[in-house]
Scaffold this motif. Sequence first.
Motif, PDB file in Angstrom:
ATOM      1  N   TYR A  17      35.713  50.726  45.367  1.00  0.00           N
ATOM      2  CA  TYR A  17      34.587  51.186  46.191  1.00  0.00           C
ATOM      3  C   TYR A  17      33.269  50.588  45.691  1.00  0.00           C
ATOM      4  CZ  TYR A  17      31.407  54.410  48.577  1.00  0.00           C
ATOM      5  OH  TYR A  17      30.404  54.943  49.356  1.00  0.00           O
ATOM      6  N   GLN A  18      33.085  50.569  44.387  1.00  0.00           N
ATOM      7  CA  GLN A  18      31.862  50.010  43.812  1.00  0.00           C
ATOM      8  C   GLN A  18      31.799  48.497  43.998  1.00  0.00           C
ATOM      9  OE1 GLN A  18      32.464  51.787  39.814  1.00  0.00           O
ATOM     10  NE2 GLN A  18      30.473  52.782  40.089  1.00  0.00           N
ATOM     11  N   LEU A  19      32.930  47.833  43.774  1.00  0.00           N
ATOM     12  CA  LEU A  19      32.956  46.364  43.850  1.00  0.00           C
ATOM     13  C   LEU A  19      32.702  45.850  45.267  1.00  0.00           C
ATOM     14  CD1 LEU A  19      36.019  45.551  41.543  1.00  0.00           C
ATOM     15  CD2 LEU A  19      33.628  44.966  41.083  1.00  0.00           C
ATOM     16  N   THR A  20      33.131  46.606  46.268  1.00  0.00           N
ATOM     17  CA  THR A  20      33.060  46.125  47.650  1.00  0.00           C
ATOM     18  C   THR A  20      31.818  46.613  48.396  1.00  0.00           C
ATOM     19  OG1 THR A  20      34.490  47.974  48.325  1.00  0.00           O
ATOM     20  CG2 THR A  20      35.557  45.859  47.886  1.00  0.00           C
ATOM     21  N   PHE A  21      30.906  47.262  47.699  1.00  0.00           N
ATOM     22  CA  PHE A  21      29.666  47.713  48.328  1.00  0.00           C
ATOM     23  C   PHE A  21      28.708  46.530  48.496  1.00  0.00           C
ATOM     24  CE2 PHE A  21      25.301  49.432  47.950  1.00  0.00           C
ATOM     25  CZ  PHE A  21      25.284  50.169  49.122  1.00  0.00           C
ATOM     26  N   ASN A  22      28.421  46.172  49.750  1.00  0.00           N
ATOM     27  CA  ASN A  22      27.540  45.037  50.056  1.00  0.00           C
ATOM     28  C   ASN A  22      27.967  43.754  49.324  1.00  0.00           C
ATOM     29  OD1 ASN A  22      25.900  46.491  51.806  1.00  0.00           O
ATOM     30  ND2 ASN A  22      24.485  47.103  50.188  1.00  0.00           N
ATOM     31  N   ALA A  23      29.269  43.532  49.241  1.00  0.00           N
ATOM     32  CA  ALA A  23      29.785  42.371  48.507  1.00  0.00           C
ATOM     33  C   ALA A  23      30.170  41.253  49.469  1.00  0.00           C
ATOM     34  CB  ALA A  23      31.004  42.782  47.677  1.00  0.00           C
ATOM     35  N   SER A  24      30.290  40.053  48.927  1.00  0.00           N
ATOM     36  CA  SER A  24      30.814  38.920  49.691  1.00  0.00           C
ATOM     37  C   SER A  24      32.279  38.738  49.336  1.00  0.00           C
ATOM     38  CB  SER A  24      30.032  37.641  49.363  1.00  0.00           C
ATOM     39  OG  SER A  24      30.088  37.365  47.973  1.00  0.00           O
ATOM     40  N   ASN A  25      33.054  38.299  50.317  1.00  0.00           N
ATOM     41  CA  ASN A  25      34.506  38.204  50.153  1.00  0.00           C
ATOM     42  C   ASN A  25      34.875  36.909  49.433  1.00  0.00           C
ATOM     43  OD1 ASN A  25      37.255  38.438  50.319  1.00  0.00           O
ATOM     44  ND2 ASN A  25      37.317  38.763  52.527  1.00  0.00           N
ATOM     45  N   SER A  26      34.897  36.967  48.111  1.00  0.00           N
ATOM     46  CA  SER A  26      35.233  35.798  47.304  1.00  0.00           C
ATOM     47  C   SER A  26      36.660  35.911  46.775  1.00  0.00           C
ATOM     48  CB  SER A  26      34.270  35.664  46.126  1.00  0.00           C
ATOM     49  OG  SER A  26      34.415  36.765  45.243  1.00  0.00           O
ATOM     50  N   VAL A  27      37.200  34.792  46.343  1.00  0.00           N
ATOM     51  CA  VAL A  27      38.554  34.777  45.780  1.00  0.00           C
ATOM     52  C   VAL A  27      38.612  35.636  44.516  1.00  0.00           C
ATOM     53  CG1 VAL A  27      40.342  33.327  44.735  1.00  0.00           C
ATOM     54  CG2 VAL A  27      39.085  32.497  46.731  1.00  0.00           C
ATOM     55  N   THR A  28      37.566  35.579  43.714  1.00  0.00           N
ATOM     56  CA  THR A  28      37.517  36.387  42.492  1.00  0.00           C
ATOM     57  C   THR A  28      37.573  37.872  42.813  1.00  0.00           C
ATOM     58  OG1 THR A  28      36.206  34.707  41.352  1.00  0.00           O
ATOM     59  CG2 THR A  28      36.182  36.921  40.418  1.00  0.00           C
ATOM     60  N   LEU A  29      36.800  38.275  43.824  1.00  0.00           N
ATOM     61  CA  LEU A  29      36.804  39.679  44.230  1.00  0.00           C
ATOM     62  C   LEU A  29      38.169  40.091  44.770  1.00  0.00           C
ATOM     63  CD1 LEU A  29      35.288  42.318  44.692  1.00  0.00           C
ATOM     64  CD2 LEU A  29      34.552  41.428  46.932  1.00  0.00           C
ATOM     65  N   GLN A  30      38.803  39.214  45.520  1.00  0.00           N
ATOM     66  CA  GLN A  30      40.124  39.514  46.065  1.00  0.00           C
ATOM     67  C   GLN A  30      41.134  39.777  44.950  1.00  0.00           C
ATOM     68  OE1 GLN A  30      41.174  36.261  48.694  1.00  0.00           O
ATOM     69  NE2 GLN A  30      39.176  36.382  49.719  1.00  0.00           N
ATOM     70  N   HIS A  31      41.101  38.949  43.911  1.00  0.00           N
ATOM     71  CA  HIS A  31      42.021  39.137  42.780  1.00  0.00           C
ATOM     72  C   HIS A  31      41.768  40.483  42.095  1.00  0.00           C
ATOM     73  CE1 HIS A  31      43.995  35.365  43.079  1.00  0.00           C
ATOM     74  NE2 HIS A  31      42.953  34.619  42.716  1.00  0.00           N
ATOM     75  N   ARG A  32      40.505  40.836  41.924  1.00  0.00           N
ATOM     76  CA  ARG A  32      40.167  42.093  41.264  1.00  0.00           C
ATOM     77  C   ARG A  32      40.592  43.288  42.110  1.00  0.00           C
ATOM     78  NH1 ARG A  32      34.150  42.085  38.900  1.00  0.00           N
ATOM     79  NH2 ARG A  32      34.994  43.963  37.905  1.00  0.00           N
ATOM     80  N   VAL A  33      40.361  43.205  43.410  1.00  0.00           N
ATOM     81  CA  VAL A  33      40.733  44.295  44.311  1.00  0.00           C
ATOM     82  C   VAL A  33      42.249  44.498  44.312  1.00  0.00           C
ATOM     83  CG1 VAL A  33      40.895  44.967  46.750  1.00  0.00           C
ATOM     84  CG2 VAL A  33      38.708  44.182  45.811  1.00  0.00           C
TER      85      VAL A  33
END
Length: 230
Positions: A108-124
Amino acid sequence: MKEIAKISGIAYLMIFISGFYANFAVLESLLDINNPSITTANFINNHSQFGNGLLGFVMMLFFDALLVWSLFGLTKSISKNITYLASFFRLLHALFFGIALFKLWNIYQLTFNASNSVTLQHRVMKLLLDFDTLWTVGLLFFGIHLIVLGYLALKSQYIPKALGLLLLLAAIGYIIDGMAKLFMPNYIDYKDVFEVIVIMPSVIGEFSFTVWLLIKGFKKQRGLQNAKFV
């Protein structure tokens, strides 16, 4: 005793409502297990909905913890020691589920006003896997809790024996599904089958117990004084 039965029934009912909403109406609708990009985008674009689902899970945890107390009061006259055991395993379930919720909170914290990057996808996806694993371990402890609760129901003079048997069947479903999810490499291929194994007996068993607690449980208290077991 009537008040404890009502509290237990209401708590169980709230777990059903909040759990089905949070897990099936919200979380499952946002997941595409084979596509991290779509899953992450769903969390970003439906952030408020995800937050509502997270609140539903928190409510579920609260009422689950409440049941530790109320079910102890409900069954301690049958066998205090065995009731302590049932409470212990339900507390373990609540503990693991609570830890698992922190993984969703991180998403929830990571995806608040975030851009959809490959790094974020791996973390999610890693956090989702951790959430699922922790909850599965918790559900194994919950299955053991239901075994003990079902045994208490069978030994009781005031809980219908049929409910004890249904709770035991629900316990078996949780344990079979949990063990398969943790140790079967190809679990995903049989996911639908295992979901039927766990959902059908758990809904029938636990919901029947809920209805009994709310409507029929402890309407007549005659014979409770003779309900003690060593």
